[in-house]
Motif scaffolding. Structure first.
Motif: not given
Length: 290
Positions: A100-112, A149-159
């Motif tokens: 809505k406000y033309s900002l950047s978006f990303c997700q960091l998922f911690l798979e513990c 497609a909206w989750e394209r900027n995502s990183l899944i850390l498995k450690s």
């Protein structure tokens, strides 16, 4: 709404406060409490912003009243929402604000691993029940980069522990997100194609039911007109062949406009079988007039 559970109300209030902050950040207007948000929640939000240096000090240039305005930063401003966000829908609400406000978006998922989560929880000063951790592990929805497609900027850390390589990946994720802010009116062609496919399938299914009724009535009319039993089987084969060709045409989009169907989910498929009914009548008449 009062009928919502407390945690849902708190989450909704926080998102409303966050949107007010983003609006002030983008437009430069003074912060103001969103309607319907309790004063206690708004004050907690402002206190957190002040603690992080996100608001101009009271009385400084650009400040406006006790709420103030977002403080200027020398570099990029990152807003970190630290939460389980175990449903994709929860994260999508945040993505919608960024778009809505033309900002950047990303997700960091911690798979513990679950066992590691249970061990860490037991070491907390106020641990939650193990059942809660196990339930969360079953419910949590990981980012689906292929489907959403909206989750394209995502990183899944498995450690279980953050490594130097993980830090590099996180920095790369943030840099990629900054270089590609979300667009307000970005057309999601994938979602549109899915909508068209669903619409087409629904239309074909309903048209098939209507065609069956038309064939049944046509066979009855032929019987009433004394078409010989020896030719009734051929008539049924011709009508079913006509139906198969007509439905295949529907699947290919030859007899209806999928775009119209997507826009009007309640369109009547009966309008699509008018031509079939006309052709079926012509077939029956050939047998009657023999």
């Amino acid at each position: 709404p009062p009928q919502l559970p407390r945690w849902k109300r708190s989450r909704r209030e926080l998102l409303q406060c966050l949107e007010r902050f983003l609006r002030a950040l983008v437009t430069g207007e003074p912060l103001s409490a969103p309607p319907g948000t309790g004063p206690a929640g708004w004050e907690r939000f402002l206190a957190c912003c002040r603690q992080q240096g996100l608001l101009c000090p009271e009385g400084s240039h650009g400040g406006a009243g006790r709420n103030g305005t977002p403080a200027a930063t020398a570099g990029p401003l990152y807003l970190l929402l630290d939460d389980n966000f175990y449903y994709q829908s929860m994260r999508y609400e945040v993505y919608q604000l960024a778009r809505k406000y033309s900002l950047s978006f990303c997700q960091l998922f911690l798979e513990c691993p679950l066992e590691c989560c249970l061990q860490r929880n037991r070491l907390r000063s106020q641990p939650v029940p193990d059942q809660t951790i196990c339930l969360m592990a079953r419910k949590i929805e990981m980012p689906d980069l292929k489907k959403n497609a909206w989750e394209r900027n995502s990183l899944i850390l498995k450690s279980s522990d953050c490594t130097l390589e993980d830090e590099y990946q996180i920095i790369s994720l943030l840099a990629t997100a900054l270089e590609n802010p979300e667009k307000q009116h970005e057309e999601n062609t994938e979602e549109k194609e899915v909508d068209r496919a669903i619409c087409a399938a629904s239309t074909v299914h309903q048209a098939d039911r209507l065609c069956r009724r038309i064939i049944s009535q046509a066979m009855q009319d032929a019987k009433d007109k004394n078409v010989p039993p020896s030719e009734m089987k051929s008539l049924a084969e011709d009508l079913n062949k006509l139906k198969a060709e007509f439905l295949e045409g529907l699947r290919r989009g030859n007899h209806f406009n999928p775009q119209i169907c997507v826009q009007n989910q309640h369109s009547d498929p009966a309008t699509s079988v008018t031509s079939f009914q006309h052709e079926a009548t012509n077939v029956v008449n050939k047998y009657i007039l023999k």
